[in-house]
Write a protein that holds these residues in place. Structure first.
Motif, PDB file in Angstrom:
ATOM      1  N   UNK A  48       0.846  -1.203   0.000  1.00 32.40           N
ATOM      2  CA  UNK A  48       0.000   0.000   0.000  1.00 32.40           C
ATOM      3  C   UNK A  48       0.877   1.246   0.000  1.00 32.40           C
ATOM      4  N   UNK A  49       1.502   1.534  -1.161  1.00 35.16           N
ATOM      5  CA  UNK A  49       2.496   2.621  -1.218  1.00 35.16           C
ATOM      6  C   UNK A  49       1.930   3.972  -0.793  1.00 35.16           C
ATOM      7  N   UNK A  50       0.642   4.235  -1.113  1.00 34.78           N
ATOM      8  CA  UNK A  50      -0.013   5.432  -0.573  1.00 34.78           C
ATOM      9  C   UNK A  50      -0.868   4.946   0.576  1.00 34.78           C
ATOM     10  N   UNK A  51      -0.577   5.431   1.766  1.00 35.86           N
ATOM     11  CA  UNK A  51      -1.252   4.879   2.934  1.00 35.86           C
ATOM     12  C   UNK A  51      -2.626   5.502   3.154  1.00 35.86           C
ATOM     13  N   UNK A  52      -2.797   6.748   2.713  1.00 37.85           N
ATOM     14  CA  UNK A  52      -4.081   7.400   2.984  1.00 37.85           C
ATOM     15  C   UNK A  52      -4.344   8.579   2.046  1.00 37.85           C
ATOM     16  N   UNK A  53      -5.617   8.791   1.762  1.00 42.80           N
ATOM     17  CA  UNK A  53      -6.068  10.047   1.162  1.00 42.80           C
ATOM     18  C   UNK A  53      -7.333  10.471   1.892  1.00 42.80           C
ATOM     19  N   UNK A  54      -7.609  11.764   1.843  1.00 43.23           N
ATOM     20  CA  UNK A  54      -8.725  12.300   2.624  1.00 43.23           C
ATOM     21  C   UNK A  54      -9.907  12.689   1.720  1.00 43.23           C
ATOM     22  N   UNK A  55     -11.098  12.691   2.259  1.00 44.85           N
ATOM     23  CA  UNK A  55     -12.262  13.241   1.592  1.00 44.85           C
ATOM     24  C   UNK A  55     -13.000  14.144   2.583  1.00 44.85           C
TER      25      UNK A  55
ATOM     26  N   UNK B  83     -10.734  10.002   6.495  1.00 44.51           N
ATOM     27  CA  UNK B  83      -9.469   9.612   5.875  1.00 44.51           C
ATOM     28  C   UNK B  83      -9.571   8.144   5.481  1.00 44.51           C
ATOM     29  N   UNK B  84      -9.258   7.871   4.212  1.00 45.86           N
ATOM     30  CA  UNK B  84      -9.354   6.510   3.672  1.00 45.86           C
ATOM     31  C   UNK B  84      -7.992   5.835   3.868  1.00 45.86           C
ATOM     32  N   UNK B  85      -7.937   4.882   4.781  1.00 45.47           N
ATOM     33  CA  UNK B  85      -6.662   4.211   5.046  1.00 45.47           C
ATOM     34  C   UNK B  85      -6.542   2.975   4.153  1.00 45.47           C
ATOM     35  N   UNK B  86      -5.875   3.175   3.002  1.00 40.89           N
ATOM     36  CA  UNK B  86      -5.789   2.110   1.998  1.00 40.89           C
ATOM     37  C   UNK B  86      -5.057   0.879   2.539  1.00 40.89           C
TER      38      UNK B  86
END
Ligand code: HEM
Length: 409
Positions: free
Chosen positions: A295-302, A322-325
Protein backbone atom coordinates in the motif's frame (compact mmCIF):
# COMPACT_ATOMS: atom_id res chain seq x y z
CA UNK A 1 -7.38 2.14 23.34
CA UNK A 2 -3.90 3.54 22.95
CA UNK A 3 -4.06 4.31 19.22
CA UNK A 4 -3.92 7.86 17.84
CA UNK A 5 -3.69 8.06 14.04
CA UNK A 6 -3.49 11.88 14.24
CA UNK A 7 -0.34 11.72 16.35
CA UNK A 8 2.77 11.69 14.19
CA UNK A 9 4.39 9.41 16.78
CA UNK A 10 2.01 6.65 15.69
CA UNK A 11 3.81 6.63 12.32
CA UNK A 12 7.16 6.10 14.04
CA UNK A 13 6.04 2.62 15.12
CA UNK A 14 7.10 -0.44 13.17
CA UNK A 15 4.90 -1.61 10.28
CA UNK A 16 3.99 -4.66 12.35
CA UNK A 17 2.77 -2.56 15.29
CA UNK A 18 0.81 -0.26 12.98
CA UNK A 19 -0.83 -3.19 11.22
CA UNK A 20 -1.87 -4.61 14.60
CA UNK A 21 -3.37 -1.25 15.55
CA UNK A 22 -5.37 -1.07 12.32
CA UNK A 23 -6.58 -4.65 12.88
CA UNK A 24 -7.98 -3.50 16.25
CA UNK A 25 -9.65 -0.46 14.68
CA UNK A 26 -11.28 -2.66 12.01
CA UNK A 27 -13.00 -4.68 14.74
CA UNK A 28 -14.80 -1.62 16.17
CA UNK A 29 -18.44 -1.04 15.35
CA UNK A 30 -17.98 2.45 13.89
CA UNK A 31 -15.15 4.44 12.34
CA UNK A 32 -13.27 6.30 15.10
CA UNK A 33 -12.81 10.09 15.25
CA UNK A 34 -9.26 11.39 15.82
CA UNK A 35 -8.84 15.06 16.84
CA UNK A 36 -6.12 16.75 14.81
CA UNK A 37 -2.84 18.08 16.17
CA UNK A 38 -1.34 21.40 15.07
CA UNK A 39 1.43 21.05 12.48
CA UNK A 40 3.63 24.12 11.80
CA UNK A 41 2.60 26.03 8.64
CA UNK A 42 -0.19 23.61 7.77
CA UNK A 43 -3.85 24.32 8.45
CA UNK A 44 -5.28 21.86 10.87
CA UNK A 45 -8.97 21.28 11.36
CA UNK A 46 -10.91 19.66 14.16
CA UNK A 47 -10.04 16.13 13.16
CA UNK A 48 -11.12 13.19 11.02
CA UNK A 49 -12.97 9.88 11.01
CA UNK A 50 -10.69 6.99 10.06
CA UNK A 51 -12.15 4.65 7.42
CA UNK A 52 -10.21 1.46 8.02
CA UNK A 53 -12.51 -1.26 6.66
CA UNK A 54 -12.42 -2.24 3.00
CA UNK A 55 -16.19 -1.73 2.53
CA UNK A 56 -16.02 1.80 3.98
CA UNK A 57 -13.12 2.85 1.73
CA UNK A 58 -14.99 1.48 -1.30
CA UNK A 59 -18.21 3.29 -0.33
CA UNK A 60 -16.45 6.64 0.09
CA UNK A 61 -14.43 6.27 -3.14
CA UNK A 62 -17.49 5.36 -5.22
CA UNK A 63 -19.63 8.13 -3.85
CA UNK A 64 -17.60 11.15 -4.92
CA UNK A 65 -20.56 13.55 -4.71
CA UNK A 66 -20.81 13.02 -0.95
CA UNK A 67 -17.11 12.31 -0.32
CA UNK A 68 -15.49 15.27 -2.04
CA UNK A 69 -11.83 15.62 -3.02
CA UNK A 70 -12.09 19.38 -2.56
CA UNK A 71 -10.50 21.42 -1.13
CA UNK A 72 -7.67 18.83 -0.86
CA UNK A 73 -7.05 15.11 -0.40
CA UNK A 74 -4.05 15.47 1.84
CA UNK A 75 -4.40 15.79 5.55
CA UNK A 76 -3.63 18.27 7.00
CA UNK A 77 -4.47 20.62 4.18
CA UNK A 78 -1.65 22.35 2.31
CA UNK A 79 -1.30 26.08 3.08
CA UNK A 80 -3.33 28.46 0.92
CA UNK A 81 -0.25 29.89 -0.80
CA UNK A 82 0.46 26.49 -2.36
CA UNK A 83 -2.75 26.75 -4.38
CA UNK A 84 -2.15 30.41 -5.16
CA UNK A 85 1.26 29.67 -6.59
CA UNK A 86 0.65 26.36 -8.31
CA UNK A 87 -2.94 26.46 -9.41
CA UNK A 88 -4.80 23.31 -8.54
CA UNK A 89 -4.13 19.68 -9.09
CA UNK A 90 -6.83 17.40 -10.54
CA UNK A 91 -6.46 15.07 -7.59
CA UNK A 92 -7.93 17.85 -5.41
CA UNK A 93 -10.94 18.57 -7.67
CA UNK A 94 -14.48 17.30 -8.09
CA UNK A 95 -16.48 17.00 -11.29
CA UNK A 96 -17.09 18.80 -13.57
CA UNK A 97 -13.63 20.45 -13.25
CA UNK A 98 -11.98 17.11 -12.52
CA UNK A 99 -13.82 15.33 -15.36
CA UNK A 100 -12.65 17.93 -17.88
CA UNK A 101 -8.98 17.57 -16.91
CA UNK A 102 -9.18 13.79 -16.65
CA UNK A 103 -10.70 13.66 -20.18
CA UNK A 104 -7.78 15.65 -21.57
CA UNK A 105 -5.00 13.69 -19.87
CA UNK A 106 -6.52 10.19 -20.15
CA UNK A 107 -5.57 9.95 -23.82
CA UNK A 108 -1.91 9.99 -22.89
CA UNK A 109 -2.37 6.85 -20.75
CA UNK A 110 -4.31 4.85 -23.36
CA UNK A 111 -3.37 1.19 -24.01
CA UNK A 112 -1.94 2.31 -27.37
CA UNK A 113 0.31 4.95 -25.81
CA UNK A 114 1.45 2.49 -23.14
CA UNK A 115 2.18 -0.22 -25.72
CA UNK A 116 4.30 2.35 -27.59
CA UNK A 117 6.34 2.93 -24.43
CA UNK A 118 7.19 -0.74 -23.83
CA UNK A 119 10.43 -0.83 -25.80
CA UNK A 120 11.65 2.38 -24.07
CA UNK A 121 10.86 0.82 -20.69
CA UNK A 122 12.73 -2.39 -21.64
CA UNK A 123 15.76 -0.41 -22.78
CA UNK A 124 15.73 1.65 -19.60
CA UNK A 125 15.47 -1.46 -17.37
CA UNK A 126 18.32 -3.17 -19.24
CA UNK A 127 20.53 -0.09 -18.81
CA UNK A 128 19.69 0.28 -15.14
CA UNK A 129 20.59 -3.37 -14.52
CA UNK A 130 23.82 -2.99 -16.60
CA UNK A 131 24.81 -0.06 -14.39
CA UNK A 132 23.79 -1.87 -11.21
CA UNK A 133 26.02 -4.82 -12.19
CA UNK A 134 28.94 -2.44 -12.78
CA UNK A 135 28.34 -0.67 -9.46
CA UNK A 136 28.02 -3.94 -7.49
CA UNK A 137 25.83 -4.67 -4.46
CA UNK A 138 24.69 -1.60 -2.54
CA UNK A 139 21.44 0.31 -2.12
CA UNK A 140 18.53 -1.04 -4.16
CA UNK A 141 16.60 2.24 -3.93
CA UNK A 142 19.20 4.56 -5.43
CA UNK A 143 20.84 2.02 -7.75
CA UNK A 144 17.71 0.39 -9.15
CA UNK A 145 14.21 1.38 -8.02
CA UNK A 146 14.56 5.17 -8.12
CA UNK A 147 16.01 5.21 -11.61
CA UNK A 148 13.09 3.83 -13.60
CA UNK A 149 9.86 5.80 -12.88
CA UNK A 150 11.42 9.23 -13.33
CA UNK A 151 13.10 8.08 -16.52
CA UNK A 152 9.76 6.86 -17.92
CA UNK A 153 7.97 10.11 -17.06
CA UNK A 154 10.77 12.12 -18.71
CA UNK A 155 10.49 9.87 -21.79
CA UNK A 156 6.71 10.31 -21.95
CA UNK A 157 7.12 14.07 -21.83
CA UNK A 158 10.15 13.96 -24.09
CA UNK A 159 12.16 16.10 -21.65
CA UNK A 160 15.42 17.01 -23.38
CA UNK A 161 18.42 15.06 -22.02
CA UNK A 162 20.21 18.21 -20.85
CA UNK A 163 17.28 19.07 -18.55
CA UNK A 164 16.88 15.62 -16.97
CA UNK A 165 19.46 15.99 -14.24
CA UNK A 166 17.72 19.18 -13.16
CA UNK A 167 14.39 17.31 -13.06
CA UNK A 168 15.90 14.55 -10.88
CA UNK A 169 17.35 17.10 -8.47
CA UNK A 170 14.13 19.08 -8.13
CA UNK A 171 12.02 15.94 -7.70
CA UNK A 172 14.29 14.71 -4.91
CA UNK A 173 13.89 18.02 -3.10
CA UNK A 174 10.14 18.27 -3.61
CA UNK A 175 9.40 14.72 -2.43
CA UNK A 176 11.63 15.03 0.64
CA UNK A 177 8.84 17.17 2.14
CA UNK A 178 6.32 14.31 2.40
CA UNK A 179 7.96 12.80 5.49
CA UNK A 180 7.21 13.60 9.08
CA UNK A 181 8.94 16.88 9.83
CA UNK A 182 12.00 16.52 12.04
CA UNK A 183 11.93 20.05 13.54
CA UNK A 184 10.34 23.44 13.04
CA UNK A 185 13.47 25.03 11.53
CA UNK A 186 14.01 22.08 9.20
CA UNK A 187 10.34 22.12 8.32
CA UNK A 188 10.47 25.79 7.21
CA UNK A 189 13.67 25.18 5.26
CA UNK A 190 12.17 22.14 3.51
CA UNK A 191 8.92 23.94 2.65
CA UNK A 192 10.95 26.74 1.02
CA UNK A 193 13.14 24.34 -0.94
CA UNK A 194 10.10 22.32 -1.95
CA UNK A 195 8.31 25.40 -3.30
CA UNK A 196 11.32 26.56 -5.30
CA UNK A 197 11.89 23.07 -6.73
CA UNK A 198 8.27 22.75 -7.84
CA UNK A 199 8.27 26.25 -9.31
CA UNK A 200 11.41 25.49 -11.32
CA UNK A 201 9.85 22.27 -12.67
CA UNK A 202 6.68 24.08 -13.63
CA UNK A 203 8.53 26.86 -15.43
CA UNK A 204 10.50 24.25 -17.36
CA UNK A 205 7.46 22.29 -18.56
CA UNK A 206 5.48 25.45 -19.45
CA UNK A 207 8.39 26.56 -21.64
CA UNK A 208 8.40 23.11 -23.29
CA UNK A 209 4.63 23.46 -23.80
CA UNK A 210 5.10 26.73 -25.68
CA UNK A 211 7.76 25.12 -27.87
CA UNK A 212 5.45 22.20 -28.65
CA UNK A 213 2.51 24.39 -29.60
CA UNK A 214 4.82 25.87 -32.21
CA UNK A 215 6.27 22.49 -33.15
CA UNK A 216 4.23 19.50 -31.93
CA UNK A 217 5.90 16.08 -31.45
CA UNK A 218 4.32 12.73 -30.54
CA UNK A 219 4.89 13.23 -26.79
CA UNK A 220 2.56 13.81 -23.86
CA UNK A 221 3.28 17.56 -23.56
CA UNK A 222 2.35 18.08 -27.24
CA UNK A 223 -0.86 16.10 -26.72
CA UNK A 224 -1.84 18.17 -23.70
CA UNK A 225 -1.14 21.68 -25.02
CA UNK A 226 -2.69 21.18 -28.45
CA UNK A 227 -6.46 20.76 -28.65
CA UNK A 228 -7.97 17.25 -28.58
CA UNK A 229 -10.82 16.28 -30.96
CA UNK A 230 -13.27 18.00 -28.57
CA UNK A 231 -11.29 21.22 -28.80
CA UNK A 232 -10.01 20.90 -25.19
CA UNK A 233 -6.45 21.53 -24.04
CA UNK A 234 -4.57 22.41 -20.88
CA UNK A 235 -3.67 25.98 -19.92
CA UNK A 236 -0.08 26.79 -18.84
CA UNK A 237 -1.04 26.60 -15.18
CA UNK A 238 -2.90 23.30 -15.64
CA UNK A 239 0.07 21.79 -17.48
CA UNK A 240 2.39 22.89 -14.67
CA UNK A 241 0.13 21.36 -12.00
CA UNK A 242 -0.29 18.13 -13.95
CA UNK A 243 3.46 17.75 -14.43
CA UNK A 244 4.05 18.26 -10.71
CA UNK A 245 1.33 15.69 -9.95
CA UNK A 246 2.86 13.14 -12.35
CA UNK A 247 6.28 13.55 -10.81
CA UNK A 248 5.04 13.24 -7.27
CA UNK A 249 2.36 10.56 -7.90
CA UNK A 250 4.24 8.48 -10.43
CA UNK A 251 7.72 8.50 -9.04
CA UNK A 252 7.74 7.62 -5.36
CA UNK A 253 4.90 5.10 -5.57
CA UNK A 254 6.42 2.73 -8.13
CA UNK A 255 9.87 3.19 -6.60
CA UNK A 256 8.65 2.23 -3.14
CA UNK A 257 6.67 -0.76 -4.39
CA UNK A 258 9.79 -2.14 -6.11
CA UNK A 259 11.94 -1.54 -3.04
CA UNK A 260 9.48 -3.29 -0.73
CA UNK A 261 8.90 -5.88 -3.47
CA UNK A 262 12.50 -7.13 -3.65
CA UNK A 263 12.42 -7.65 0.12
CA UNK A 264 9.08 -9.49 -0.04
CA UNK A 265 10.50 -11.87 -2.66
CA UNK A 266 13.61 -12.41 -0.52
CA UNK A 267 11.66 -13.05 2.67
CA UNK A 268 9.26 -15.42 0.89
CA UNK A 269 11.48 -17.84 -1.06
CA UNK A 270 8.65 -20.27 -1.83
CA UNK A 271 6.65 -17.46 -3.45
CA UNK A 272 9.67 -16.43 -5.46
CA UNK A 273 10.25 -19.98 -6.60
CA UNK A 274 6.62 -20.20 -7.68
CA UNK A 275 6.94 -16.94 -9.61
CA UNK A 276 10.10 -18.13 -11.38
CA UNK A 277 8.51 -21.51 -12.21
CA UNK A 278 6.27 -19.67 -14.71
CA UNK A 279 7.08 -15.96 -14.75
CA UNK A 280 4.50 -14.97 -17.35
CA UNK A 281 1.72 -16.79 -15.56
CA UNK A 282 2.42 -15.27 -12.15
CA UNK A 283 3.99 -11.84 -12.61
CA UNK A 284 0.75 -9.84 -12.97
CA UNK A 285 -0.71 -11.15 -9.75
CA UNK A 286 2.67 -10.82 -8.01
CA UNK A 287 2.67 -7.10 -8.80
CA UNK A 288 -0.93 -6.72 -7.55
CA UNK A 289 -0.04 -8.60 -4.36
CA UNK A 290 2.96 -6.33 -3.85
CA UNK A 291 0.75 -3.24 -4.23
CA UNK A 292 -1.84 -4.72 -1.84
CA UNK A 293 0.74 -5.76 0.73
CA UNK A 294 2.80 -2.55 0.59
CA UNK A 295 0.00 0.00 0.00
CA UNK A 296 2.50 2.62 -1.22
CA UNK A 297 -0.01 5.43 -0.57
CA UNK A 298 -1.25 4.88 2.93
CA UNK A 299 -4.08 7.40 2.98
CA UNK A 300 -6.07 10.05 1.16
CA UNK A 301 -8.72 12.30 2.62
CA UNK A 302 -12.26 13.24 1.59
CA UNK A 303 -14.61 15.96 2.91
CA UNK A 304 -18.30 15.21 3.40
CA UNK A 305 -20.62 17.48 1.34
CA UNK A 306 -23.92 16.63 3.04
CA UNK A 307 -25.12 14.70 6.09
CA UNK A 308 -24.66 10.99 5.42
CA UNK A 309 -24.98 7.75 7.31
CA UNK A 310 -22.00 5.40 6.92
CA UNK A 311 -22.32 2.05 8.67
CA UNK A 312 -24.49 3.67 11.33
CA UNK A 313 -22.12 6.59 11.81
CA UNK A 314 -23.91 9.90 11.25
CA UNK A 315 -21.49 12.09 9.31
CA UNK A 316 -22.19 15.82 9.07
CA UNK A 317 -21.53 18.16 6.17
CA UNK A 318 -17.94 19.40 6.45
CA UNK A 319 -16.65 16.34 8.35
CA UNK A 320 -13.36 14.93 7.16
CA UNK A 321 -12.83 11.23 6.58
CA UNK A 322 -9.47 9.61 5.88
CA UNK A 323 -9.35 6.51 3.67
CA UNK A 324 -6.66 4.21 5.05
CA UNK A 325 -5.79 2.11 2.00
CA UNK A 326 -3.22 0.02 3.84
CA UNK A 327 -5.80 -1.03 6.40
CA UNK A 328 -8.49 -1.75 3.78
CA UNK A 329 -5.92 -3.90 1.96
CA UNK A 330 -5.49 -6.03 5.09
CA UNK A 331 -9.16 -6.34 5.89
CA UNK A 332 -9.46 -10.00 6.86
CA UNK A 333 -13.05 -10.17 5.63
CA UNK A 334 -11.80 -9.62 2.06
CA UNK A 335 -8.20 -10.90 2.19
CA UNK A 336 -7.92 -14.05 4.34
CA UNK A 337 -4.66 -14.24 6.28
CA UNK A 338 -3.88 -10.67 5.15
CA UNK A 339 -0.34 -10.43 6.58
CA UNK A 340 0.84 -13.30 4.36
CA UNK A 341 2.43 -12.37 1.04
CA UNK A 342 0.69 -14.77 -1.34
CA UNK A 343 1.04 -14.29 -5.09
CA UNK A 344 -1.79 -16.71 -5.78
CA UNK A 345 -4.45 -14.91 -3.73
CA UNK A 346 -7.44 -13.10 -5.24
CA UNK A 347 -6.03 -9.57 -5.32
CA UNK A 348 -8.65 -7.94 -7.53
CA UNK A 349 -10.46 -5.93 -4.90
CA UNK A 350 -7.31 -4.28 -3.45
CA UNK A 351 -7.40 -0.49 -3.16
CA UNK A 352 -3.66 0.22 -3.46
CA UNK A 353 -4.37 2.31 -6.57
CA UNK A 354 -7.36 3.93 -4.85
CA UNK A 355 -10.95 2.74 -4.62
CA UNK A 356 -13.30 2.53 -7.60
CA UNK A 357 -14.39 6.04 -8.56
CA UNK A 358 -13.39 9.06 -10.60
CA UNK A 359 -9.94 9.43 -9.01
CA UNK A 360 -8.77 5.83 -9.47
CA UNK A 361 -5.04 6.02 -10.25
CA UNK A 362 -4.51 7.30 -13.78
CA UNK A 363 -1.06 5.70 -13.91
CA UNK A 364 -1.98 2.23 -12.57
CA UNK A 365 -1.35 0.43 -15.86
CA UNK A 366 1.86 2.34 -16.46
CA UNK A 367 3.09 1.46 -12.97
CA UNK A 368 2.21 -2.21 -13.52
CA UNK A 369 4.09 -2.20 -16.84
CA UNK A 370 7.20 -0.57 -15.30
CA UNK A 371 7.31 -2.99 -12.37
CA UNK A 372 6.66 -6.08 -14.52
CA UNK A 373 9.46 -5.14 -16.87
CA UNK A 374 11.91 -4.28 -14.10
CA UNK A 375 11.33 -7.47 -12.13
CA UNK A 376 11.65 -9.57 -15.29
CA UNK A 377 15.01 -7.96 -16.05
CA UNK A 378 16.26 -8.24 -12.47
CA UNK A 379 15.15 -11.78 -11.71
CA UNK A 380 16.22 -13.31 -15.01
CA UNK A 381 19.59 -11.55 -15.34
CA UNK A 382 20.50 -11.61 -11.65
CA UNK A 383 18.99 -14.87 -10.32
CA UNK A 384 20.84 -14.43 -7.01
CA UNK A 385 19.46 -10.95 -6.34
CA UNK A 386 18.15 -10.47 -2.79
CA UNK A 387 17.61 -7.77 -0.20
CA UNK A 388 19.90 -7.68 2.81
CA UNK A 389 18.65 -6.68 6.25
CA UNK A 390 15.84 -4.29 7.05
CA UNK A 391 14.84 -1.29 4.91
CA UNK A 392 15.34 2.24 6.19
CA UNK A 393 11.84 3.72 6.04
CA UNK A 394 11.03 7.41 5.69
CA UNK A 395 9.01 8.62 8.63
CA UNK A 396 5.72 9.45 6.92
CA UNK A 397 1.99 9.26 7.54
CA UNK A 398 1.29 9.46 3.81
CA UNK A 399 3.51 7.25 1.70
CA UNK A 400 5.13 3.95 2.60
CA UNK A 401 8.49 5.21 1.51
CA UNK A 402 11.78 3.30 1.58
CA UNK A 403 14.81 5.55 1.95
CA UNK A 404 17.27 2.71 1.45
CA UNK A 405 17.37 -1.06 1.17
CA UNK A 406 20.68 -2.93 0.99
CA UNK A 407 20.85 -5.64 -1.64
CA UNK A 408 23.23 -8.06 -3.26
CA UNK A 409 23.24 -10.44 -6.25
C1 HEM B 1 2.52 1.59 -7.50
C2 HEM B 1 2.33 2.76 -8.07
C3 HEM B 1 1.18 3.69 -7.78
C4 HEM B 1 0.29 3.71 -6.73
C5 HEM B 1 0.23 2.76 -5.55
C6 HEM B 1 -0.60 4.84 -6.95
C7 HEM B 1 -1.66 5.18 -6.10
C8 HEM B 1 -2.62 6.13 -6.40
C9 HEM B 1 -3.80 6.38 -5.60
C10 HEM B 1 -4.15 5.66 -4.30
C11 HEM B 1 -4.53 7.36 -6.21
C12 HEM B 1 -5.90 7.85 -5.80
C13 HEM B 1 -6.04 9.29 -5.39
C14 HEM B 1 -7.43 9.60 -4.86
O1 HEM B 1 -8.32 8.76 -4.85
O2 HEM B 1 -7.63 10.72 -4.39
C15 HEM B 1 -3.77 7.76 -7.38
C16 HEM B 1 -4.14 8.76 -8.26
C17 HEM B 1 -3.33 9.19 -9.30
N1 HEM B 1 -2.17 8.60 -9.77
FE1 HEM B 1 -1.29 6.96 -9.01
N2 HEM B 1 -0.23 5.47 -8.10
C18 HEM B 1 0.84 4.80 -8.65
C19 HEM B 1 1.51 5.10 -9.81
C20 HEM B 1 1.22 6.17 -10.63
C21 HEM B 1 1.95 6.52 -11.82
C22 HEM B 1 3.14 5.74 -12.40
C23 HEM B 1 1.39 7.67 -12.30
C24 HEM B 1 1.74 8.49 -13.51
C25 HEM B 1 2.91 8.55 -14.07
C26 HEM B 1 0.28 8.02 -11.42
C27 HEM B 1 -0.55 9.11 -11.58
C28 HEM B 1 -1.68 9.35 -10.83
C29 HEM B 1 -2.58 10.48 -11.06
C30 HEM B 1 -2.41 11.56 -12.13
C31 HEM B 1 -3.60 10.39 -10.10
C32 HEM B 1 -4.78 11.35 -9.91
C33 HEM B 1 -6.01 10.84 -10.62
C34 HEM B 1 -7.22 11.71 -10.46
O3 HEM B 1 -7.32 12.50 -9.53
O4 HEM B 1 -8.10 11.60 -11.32
N3 HEM B 1 0.22 7.09 -10.42
N4 HEM B 1 -2.63 6.98 -7.49
Amino acid sequence: MDIDLADLNFWRKSLKERNEAFAQLRQLEHPVFFPEKKVPFLRSGKGFYALVRHADVIEASRNAKIFSSEPAVTNPEPPGWVKQVFGESMVNMDDPRHARLRRIVTRSFSPKMLAGLQSDIETACARIVDDAVKEGPGDFVTQVAARLPIHVICDMLDIPQELREQVHKHVDISTAYTGVRPSLARSVQMAGQNMLALLALQRMVIKLGHERIAEPKGDLVSLLVNANPDGEKLTDKELGSFFALLLVAGNETARNTMAHGIRLLTENPAQRELLMSDFDAHINNTIEEMVRYVSPIMQFRRTVTEDYSLRGLELKKGDKVVLFYGSANRDESVFPDPDTFDITRETKPHVGFGGPGPHFCLGANLARQEMRTMFRELLTRLPGIRSVGEPELLLSNFDNSVRSQSYTF
